[in-house]
Motif scaffolding. Structure first.
Motif, mmCIF file in Angstrom:
data_model
loop_
_atom_site.group_PDB
_atom_site.id
_atom_site.type_symbol
_atom_site.label_atom_id
_atom_site.label_comp_id
_atom_site.label_asym_id
_atom_site.label_seq_id
_atom_site.Cartn_x
_atom_site.Cartn_y
_atom_site.Cartn_z
ATOM 1 N N GLY A 229 0.807 -1.213 0.000
ATOM 2 C CA GLY A 229 0.000 0.000 0.000
ATOM 3 C C GLY A 229 0.839 1.262 0.000
ATOM 4 O O GLY A 229 0.525 2.235 -0.699
ATOM 5 N N VAL A 230 1.922 1.279 0.769
ATOM 6 C CA VAL A 230 2.801 2.460 0.804
ATOM 7 C C VAL A 230 3.492 2.648 -0.542
ATOM 8 O O VAL A 230 3.675 3.788 -1.007
ATOM 9 C CB VAL A 230 3.824 2.321 1.943
ATOM 10 N N GLN A 232 2.335 2.187 -3.382
ATOM 11 C CA GLN A 232 1.398 2.705 -4.373
ATOM 12 C C GLN A 232 0.976 4.144 -4.114
ATOM 13 O O GLN A 232 0.173 4.690 -4.860
ATOM 14 C CB GLN A 232 0.153 1.804 -4.413
ATOM 15 N N ILE A 233 1.511 4.771 -3.067
ATOM 16 C CA ILE A 233 1.168 6.162 -2.776
ATOM 17 C C ILE A 233 1.889 7.082 -3.761
ATOM 18 O O ILE A 233 3.083 6.915 -4.020
ATOM 19 C CB ILE A 233 1.554 6.528 -1.333
ATOM 20 N N ALA A 260 -2.377 4.753 2.131
ATOM 21 C CA ALA A 260 -2.076 3.333 1.899
ATOM 22 C C ALA A 260 -3.200 2.425 2.367
ATOM 23 O O ALA A 260 -3.018 1.201 2.401
ATOM 24 C CB ALA A 260 -0.783 2.963 2.626
ATOM 25 N N TYR A 264 -3.372 -1.666 2.697
ATOM 26 C CA TYR A 264 -3.307 -2.111 4.092
ATOM 27 C C TYR A 264 -4.516 -2.965 4.442
ATOM 28 O O TYR A 264 -4.391 -3.991 5.130
ATOM 29 C CB TYR A 264 -3.241 -0.879 4.996
#
Length: 347
Positions: A229-230, A232-233, A260, A264
């Protein structure tokens, strides 16, 4: 008289030719006659006065375009007021799974009827339902379910507490990522049952063994989900957060974790799945009188008694609990997150 007429004719000629020759001769014409020189800027003033309304019209056109854009955005944001009848919605959501369950039960009954396996090896759906009824009448069925669900929930919460900071550390610190990132991926692919012998040696036949297996199975999944998730930021969000002073824990809370959240949440769902699977694997092997009886121990007891109705009823309960947790907890949260990001629209 002749000279006076000649002078008057010359002045008339000069007066007539002055305005025509003014634009060509420039300053010379203006020096010869004062009036044309004063009137020369008049066309420019007229042109500017003609351009002024055109310039004044431009903001009106821009404002009308902006109003049209705002109207379009408002139309996109407007919720659809026409909703389907609740009976039709319920039918659309309930009929497909009911049909699938009926199909599975029908095939199961056909396999029992044509004796693909002996009846003691493959009981009918009615036999399994009767076994569940017996456990219910004994008053022990809910105890089995609660024992496993409480263990799974506690192990999952502990996994979230450990996996979340670990995932943030791996995602944001490059040396840590290079060091333990591949290890986390390897642990996620490792079957949870492989940890049971080691946990028994470490902690004996106790609850600590069960929770250790759950943690080792769920923590890598949660950490890897947060890392994904991070990753894809958009860097723009992080830069904007630093610009407004969101740094450290404040940036993590208000910028990093919300951005995220979809990845997550996927990691949390997978972490719960691994927690539940790890718990069943641990309960199958770690069996002691003082540990209580969960669904895994119930399944193992059915195997020891060679009672397939008992075994299949335990498997059915494990499946029902897993599906129930997904539908009651994770699915609503996921819909809410997707809807808040415009990825899911209410019908």
């Amino acid at each position: 008289m002749a000279s006076t007429e000649t002078g008057t004719a010359a002045e008339a000629a000069g007066t007539a030719d002055g305005p025509a020759a003014g634009p060509v001769d420039g300053p010379a014409a203006g020096a010869g006659t004062g009036a044309p020189a004063a009137e020369a800027p008049a066309p420019a003033e007229e042109a500017s006065s003609e351009e002024a309304p055109a310039a004044a019209k431009k903001p009106d056109g821009g404002s009308s375009d902006l109003a049209g854009l705002e109207a379009g955005l408002d139309a996109l944001d407007t919720k659809v007021s026409d909703r389907q009848p609740w009976l039709r919605t319920l039918t659309a959501k309930a009929v497909p799974p009911v049909v699938a369950i009926a199909l599975v039960l029908g095939l199961w009954q056909l396999a029992y009827h044509f004796e693909l396996k002996d009846h003691y090896l493959l009981p009918s759906p009615v036999d399994v339902a009767r076994s569940l009824q017996d456990k219910w009448l004994e008053g022990t069925l809910l105890d089995y379910v609660w024992t496993s669900v409480s263990r799974g929930a506690l192990g999952f919460l502990a996994s979230v507490v450990i996996g979340t900071p670990l995932g943030l550390l791996v995602a944001r610190v490059k040396p840590v990522r290079a060091a333990i990132g591949p290890i986390l991926s390897g642990l996620q692919s490792l079957p949870s049952v492989a940890w049971v012998p080691a946990a028994i040696i470490w902690f004996g036949l106790s609850d600590a063994t069960i929770y250790a297996v759950v943690l080792l199975g769920a923590v890598p999944s949660i950490a890897n989900g947060l890392v994904a998730g991070v990753d894809q930021i958009s860097p723009l969000y992080l830069r904007a957060g630093r610009t407004i002073g969101a740094r450290g824990l404040t940036g993590v809370r208000h910028i990093l974790l919300p951005a995220a959240l979809p990845g997550y949440l996927a990691g949390l769902k997978q972490g719960w799945a691994f927690s539940w699977r790890s718990l069943m694997a641990a309960e199958l092997i770690v069996n002691a009188a003082d540990l209580g009886t969960g669904l895994g121990q119930l399944l193992e007891q059915g195997r020891e008694l060679q009672d397939m109705s008992w075994v299949l009823s335990a498997i059915l309960l494990i499946l029902i609990v897993g599906i129930g947790i997904e539908l009651l907890i994770f699915a609503p949260i996921e819909r809410r997150v997707l809807r808040s990001r415009g990825l899911l629209v209410k019908s």
